[in-house]
Design a protein around this motif. Sequence first.
Motif, short mmCIF file in Angstrom:
data_model
loop_
_atom_site.label_atom_id
_atom_site.label_comp_id
_atom_site.label_asym_id
_atom_site.label_seq_id
_atom_site.Cartn_x
_atom_site.Cartn_y
_atom_site.Cartn_z
N ALA A 102 0.86 -1.20 0.03
CA ALA A 102 0.04 -0.07 -0.08
C ALA A 102 0.98 1.29 -0.04
CB ALA A 102 -0.83 -0.05 1.39
N PHE A 103 1.81 1.27 0.86
CA PHE A 103 2.92 2.41 0.90
C PHE A 103 3.56 2.53 -0.37
CE2 PHE A 103 3.07 2.25 5.50
CZ PHE A 103 2.94 3.69 5.92
N GLU A 104 4.02 1.52 -1.07
CA GLU A 104 4.97 1.80 -2.30
C GLU A 104 3.79 2.13 -3.27
OE1 GLU A 104 6.84 -1.83 -3.35
OE2 GLU A 104 8.06 -1.60 -1.52
N ALA A 105 2.48 1.52 -3.45
CA ALA A 105 1.92 1.76 -4.60
C ALA A 105 1.30 3.14 -4.57
CB ALA A 105 0.58 0.73 -4.68
N GLY A 106 0.99 3.71 -3.28
CA GLY A 106 0.55 5.02 -3.22
C GLY A 106 1.62 5.85 -3.44
N LYS A 107 2.78 5.74 -3.14
CA LYS A 107 3.92 6.72 -3.49
C LYS A 107 4.01 6.73 -5.18
CE LYS A 107 8.68 8.02 -2.86
NZ LYS A 107 8.65 8.80 -3.91
N TRP A 108 3.85 5.49 -5.69
CA TRP A 108 4.34 5.41 -7.09
C TRP A 108 3.07 6.31 -7.75
CZ3 TRP A 108 0.86 3.49 -11.02
CH2 TRP A 108 1.65 3.56 -12.13
N LEU A 109 1.82 6.15 -7.26
CA LEU A 109 0.59 6.76 -7.99
C LEU A 109 0.77 8.51 -7.60
CD1 LEU A 109 -2.22 4.36 -6.59
CD2 LEU A 109 -1.76 4.95 -8.99
N ILE A 110 0.93 9.03 -6.76
CA ILE A 110 1.04 10.20 -6.66
C ILE A 110 2.28 10.95 -7.50
CG2 ILE A 110 2.33 10.16 -4.32
CD1 ILE A 110 -0.10 13.15 -5.57
N ASP A 111 3.60 10.20 -7.42
CA ASP A 111 4.52 10.48 -8.05
C ASP A 111 4.30 10.52 -9.75
OD1 ASP A 111 6.18 10.71 -5.60
OD2 ASP A 111 7.41 9.02 -6.04
N THR A 112 3.77 9.43 -10.11
CA THR A 112 3.34 9.48 -11.50
C THR A 112 2.24 10.42 -11.94
OG1 THR A 112 4.10 7.08 -11.31
CG2 THR A 112 3.03 7.49 -13.34
N LEU A 113 1.40 10.57 -11.09
CA LEU A 113 0.15 11.35 -11.52
C LEU A 113 0.85 12.96 -11.52
CD1 LEU A 113 -3.08 12.00 -9.30
CD2 LEU A 113 -1.64 13.70 -9.86
N LYS A 114 1.83 13.16 -10.69
CA LYS A 114 2.23 14.62 -10.74
C LYS A 114 3.28 14.89 -12.30
CE LYS A 114 3.67 16.65 -7.03
NZ LYS A 114 2.72 17.71 -6.32
N GLU A 115 3.80 13.74 -12.92
CA GLU A 115 4.38 13.74 -13.90
C GLU A 115 3.57 13.66 -15.36
OE1 GLU A 115 7.33 10.76 -13.79
OE2 GLU A 115 8.39 11.26 -12.18
N VAL A 116 2.34 12.99 -15.19
CA VAL A 116 1.77 12.60 -16.45
C VAL A 116 0.27 12.93 -16.67
CG1 VAL A 116 3.45 10.62 -16.87
CG2 VAL A 116 1.16 10.30 -16.03
N VAL A 117 -0.39 13.30 -15.70
CA VAL A 117 -1.93 13.57 -15.79
C VAL A 117 -2.04 15.13 -16.10
CG1 VAL A 117 -3.81 13.45 -14.67
CG2 VAL A 117 -2.22 11.85 -14.19
N PRO A 118 -2.76 15.28 -17.15
CA PRO A 118 -2.71 16.66 -17.55
C PRO A 118 -3.70 17.63 -16.72
CG PRO A 118 -3.93 15.47 -19.21
CD PRO A 118 -3.33 14.39 -18.18
N ILE A 119 -3.18 18.07 -15.58
CA ILE A 119 -3.84 18.90 -14.68
C ILE A 119 -2.89 19.93 -14.50
CG2 ILE A 119 -4.80 18.89 -12.34
CD1 ILE A 119 -5.60 16.03 -12.46
N TRP A 120 -3.23 21.30 -14.07
CA TRP A 120 -2.33 22.42 -14.00
C TRP A 120 -2.89 23.21 -13.00
CZ3 TRP A 120 -4.30 20.99 -18.73
CH2 TRP A 120 -3.29 20.41 -19.79
N LYS A 121 -1.97 23.56 -12.19
CA LYS A 121 -2.24 24.58 -10.73
C LYS A 121 -1.83 26.10 -11.46
CE LYS A 121 0.77 24.13 -7.71
NZ LYS A 121 1.61 23.56 -6.27
N GLN A 122 -2.75 27.03 -11.01
CA GLN A 122 -2.45 28.24 -10.99
C GLN A 122 -2.65 28.95 -9.59
OE1 GLN A 122 -5.78 30.78 -12.63
NE2 GLN A 122 -4.42 31.90 -13.79
N GLU A 123 -1.19 29.87 -9.28
CA GLU A 123 -1.20 30.28 -8.00
C GLU A 123 -1.89 31.76 -7.90
OE1 GLU A 123 0.27 29.22 -5.05
OE2 GLU A 123 1.81 27.54 -5.90
#
Lengths: 150, 81
Positions: A102-123
């Motif tokens: 669960a720890f490994e999969a959760g870390k991989w999911l958030i790390d990969t989400l931040k690299e590839v999923v087309p979502i953008w943040k505006q400050e």
Amino acid sequence: MIELTERPIDSQEVLSRVSSTQAGAVVLFLGTTREFTRGRQTLSLNYECYAEMAEKKLAELDATAHERWPLVATAIVHRVGHLGLGEASVAIAVSSAHREDAFEAGKWLIDTLKEVVPIWKQENWADGATEWVHPGIEPSPTKPPNEKAE
Amino acid sequence: MNVEVKLFAVAKQLSGTESISVELPADATVEELREAISEQHAELRDITARAMIAINAEYVNNKASVPADSEIALIPPVSGG
């Protein structure tokens, strides 16, 4: 399960989606909106997504996590729209028989989400500037910072 | 052929619109699409050089072809999470 939502993320509800008597571990990651980034103050944030592709990419990540680790269940929820400080922009919950998976999969999911999923943040900065965040690229403010009083 | 390219985040900000129209030769590659965006929409030249291109909601490399009637998007470096 995956979801893009404009409503506040209910972490208990996300947890309930992965709870199971088959699980011996549940890991929840929340990404929350931070007030200070390298000393600069944020008032609020906006998240935009390319919804069709973001849902497809999130579903692919979800499927890959299930292939790579023996998981019981996963839930990935990303907020879009306007967020105040301290709110959760993303929640990832993973349940498995044993905690390492669960720890490994959760870390991989958030790390990969931040690299590839087309979502953008505006400050929306406290100095009056509004900027899209694009890692590796200097910001082009929509609005420049307020001029400092003499 | 004429294609529509969806824009997001800073690309949308720079163009002031959610999508642009780009004229391309038939059987164009993604590399030619990038060149055409930069030539026909000069305000997007810098971000196009740093962005990914997606066709039908999938990332593609510069050698891929651009099919007619496909959904094309310019994807600046992402910052979700």
